[in-house]
Design a protein around this motif. Structure first.
Motif: not given
Ligand SMILES: Cc1cc2nc3c(=O)[nH]c(=O)nc-3n(C[C@H](O)[C@H](O)[C@H](O)COP(=O)(O)O)c2cc1C
Ligand code: SF4
Length: 485
Positions: A35-53
C-alpha cells in the motif's frame, strides 16, 4: 448451489494457493498488496492518448434501468457515480449503449443517440467531478462508452419480446432461441446500423467520453459477424467480408470523430451453446464434428485455439484502426454463462456449473495471458476475477506483476463493493460483508424483467420491492430445464 469447494472455506492466502495448485487451476496470488505506491495495481500507464492512473478497470455493466428514451435514470446515475468513485482509473465502457432503438437488449437499455447527448454529457461531467473530489485528480481518469447492437438478443419493446436481428442463420443458436432465416439482417438494414454506430460515436465524443468501445463479444451483432461463414454477399464468407462490418464502422468513426479513441470488447474465444440437462448441470448442445462457429475456438466448441489464430488476426485489424486497448472476455451470458461469469450459484435461466467455477476464472486469466504473448504491443483488460472474492486483490496484483494482463477489470464485484479498488490501494482491510459471493441476482433480476443491482448485499437494492419479487421468481425457476433445441 454447486458442491465445489467455496472460496470462503480458505482462511489464508497460503491455504487458497495450495488448493489452487492441487486442482491445477493456474491463478497466481501474492501474499498481500503493498500500500506504499509500489503495487503493480497502483502503477500508471500511458494508453488511450493519456496517462491512466492505475491498473484497476471497471467493466461495462448494464442496469436495465434507463429512461424510455434511453437516457440514464437516477439508478444509472447512482451506479456510474459508484464506478467513478471506486478508485479505478479506467472506466472501461460504463455500460452497453444501444446505437438504435431496435438494437436494445431490453426496453430500458441506455442509448447513444442525439436525444441522449445532453444527459450523457451531464453524467460524464459529474463522474469526473466526483472522482476529483474524492481522489484530487481526474486528469488520469479515462472513461469510455461501450456501443452495441444486441443483434440476436434484441428485446427493444415493452414486455421484452425477442426481436432478433441476426448476422446469419446459426444451426444451434437459431434452434435454441427460436430464430428463423427471416431474422437475418439485410445488407440495406446493415447500412443503417453502421450509420447509427457512427452517430453514436459522435454522441459519445460530444458527451465527453475519452473513447468508444465497439463490442465484439457475447454473441451480439459485431461478434456474430466474425463467424458469418454461411452469409451470402459482402458481409459473409471470406475473412475480408466477415470483418467488413467492423471496418466500415471503424472507418466511419475515424472520419466523423477525429481524436476519439476506439477500443473493442472481444470474446477472446467463444463456446458452443449450453443448456440445462435433467441433472441441472450445463451441457453443450449436441453437435457432430468440427464446430466452426466459436470464434477463437479450437474447433471443438469447448476450448480456446491455443494459437488464437483468428483472434490475433482480428487484433491486427483492430490495430490497423488505431485500437491499442481491448477488453478480453469469454463466450456469452446467453449461451455459455458459466464461462463468461464464473459463479458458485447458477443464474435463474442457467444451470449448475459443468466444471469448478475457479477453472473458468483460470481460463479467463490464461486467455488474456496468451493473447498478450501472441500480440505484442496490445494492452488488455482482463475479466472474470469476481469469483475469487476475498482473494481478488491478491490475484489482481499477481497477474499484473507477472505480466499476465495490463489492467484488472471488475464486474460484479464493483456492484456489491465499489470501494474495493480504493481500499486495496490504501491497504485498508477488505469489508467482507460487501464481497460479491456470485449469487447472480444482478443477472436474475433483469432476466425476470426487473432492474439490475446487487439485491443481496447493497442496502439500497435490498429495500426495493423488486428484492421480494426476485426471490419469488428464483423459487419458481428451480428445477426447470432450459431449451436444448
Ligand atoms: C449485471 C451485468 C451486466 C453486464 N453488462 C455488460 C455490458 O453491458 N457489456 C459487457 O461487455 N459486459 C457486460 N457484463 C459482463 C461483465 O462486464 C463481466 O465481463 C462479467 O461480469 C465477468 O466479470 P466479473 O467476474 O468481474 O463479474 C455484465 C455483467 C453483469 C453481471
Ligand atoms: S447480486 Fe451482488 S452478490 Fe450477487 S452476483 Fe451480483 S454483485 Fe455479486
Amino acid at each position: 448451489m454447486s458442491n465445489y469447494r467455496k472460496v470462503t472455506e480458505f482462511k489464508t492466502v497460503a491455504d487458497f494457493r495450495e488448493y489452487l495448485a492441487q486442482e491445477n487451476f493456474l491463478i497466481p496470488l501474492v501474499d498481500s498488496v503493498p500500500s506504499d505506491g509500489s503495487a503493480a495495481l497502483a502503477q500508471p500507464i500511458k494508453a488511450m492518448g493519456q496517462t491512466i492512473g492505475n491498473r484497476w478497470a471497471i467493466l461495462p455493466m448494464e442496469g436495465w434501468d434507463c429512461l424510455p428514451d434511453g437516457s440514464p435514470s437516477e439508478f444509472t446515475r447512482r451506479r456510474w457515480l459508484n464506478f467513478a468513485t471506486s478508485g479505478a482509473k479506467l472506466i472501461y465502457g460504463t455500460e452497453a449503449a444501444a446505437v438504435m432503438h431496435s438494437g436494445r437488449s431490453n426496453p430500458r437499455q441506455l442509448m447513444a443517440v442525439p436525444g441522449t447527448t445532453k444527459a450523457l454529457q451531464n453524467l460524464c461531467r459529474e463522474m469526473r467531478q466526483r472522482h476529483r473530489e474524492k481522489f484530487a485528480d481526474d486528469e488520469d481518469l479515462c472513461i469510455g462508452l461501450q456501443l452495441t447492437h444486441s443483434g440476436r438478443f434484441s428485446h427493444p419493446n415493452q414486455d421484452a419480446i425477442l426481436e432478433p436481428v441476426t448476422a446469419y442463420s446459426h444451426p444451434l443458436l437459431d434452434r435454441k432461441f427460436g430464430n428463423s432465416p427471416a431474422d437475418v439482417v439485410s445488407d440495406e438494414e446493415l447500412a443503417e446500423i453502421i450509420s447509427c454506430f457512427i452517430t453514436a460515436a459522435k454522441v459519445a465524443q460530444e458527451a465527453g467520453f475519452d473513447f468508444v468501445d465497439f463490442k465484439h463479444a457475447h454473441g451480439y451483432l459485431g461478434h456474430e459477424f466474425l463467424t458469418a461463414y454461411d452469409r451470402p454477399g459482402p458481409y459473409g464468407g471470406s475473412w475480408e467480408n466477415r470483418t467488413r462490418f467492423f471496418r466500415e464502422v471503424a472507418e466511419g468513426i475515424r472520419k466523423a470523430c477525429p481524436g476519439l479513441k476506439l477500443s473493442a470488447r472481444l470474446s477472446i474465444f467463444d463456446l458452443m451453446p449450453f443448456y440445462k440437462g435433467e441433472d441441472e448441470v450445463g451441457h453443450p448442445m449436441p453437435w457432430g464434428g468440427n464446430y466452426p462457429y466459436a470464434f477463437g475456438g479450437d474447433g471443438s466448441g469447448l476450448a480456446m485455439d491455443p494459437e488464437l489464430q483468428d483472434t490475433c488476426a482480428f487484433v491486427r485489424l483492430l490495430q490497423e484502426y488505431g485500437v491499442e486497448l481491448i477488453c478480453g472476455t469469454i463466450g456469452s451470458p446467453y449461451y455459455s454463462v458459466h464461462a463468461q461469469r464464473p459463479a458458485y450459484y447458477p443464474v435463474s435461466d442457467g444451470y449448475q456449473m459443468p466444471e469448478h467455477p475457479l477453472f473458468h476464472v483460470a481460463r479467463h486469466l490464461a486467455a488474456v495471458k496468451r493473447l498478450r504473448e501472441k500480440c505484442p504491443g496490445l494492452l488488455v483488460v482482463g475479466s472474470g476475477y469476481t469469483c475469487l472474492q476475498e482473494y481478488l486483490p491478491n490475484a489482481a496484483e499477481a497477474a499484473l506483476a507477472n505480466d499476465w494482463t495490463d489492467f484488472v477489470g471488475i464486474g460484479r464485484m464493483v456492484l456489491s463493493y465499489p470501494d474495493i479498488c480504493a481500499d486495496t490501494l490504501a491497504g485498508r482491510p477488505l469489508q467482507r460483508q460487501r464481497i460479491c459471493r456470485t449469487f447472480g441476482d444482478c443477472t436474475n433480476a433483469p432476466r425476470n424483467g426487473m432492474i439490475s443491482g446487487c439485491f443481496p448485499l447493497d442496502d439500497f437494492y435490498k429495500r426495493l420491492p423488486e428484492a421480494a419479487r426476485l426471490r419469488e421468481c428464483k423459487r419458481a425457476a428451480q428445477g426447470k430445464p432450459t431449451k436444448q433445441e
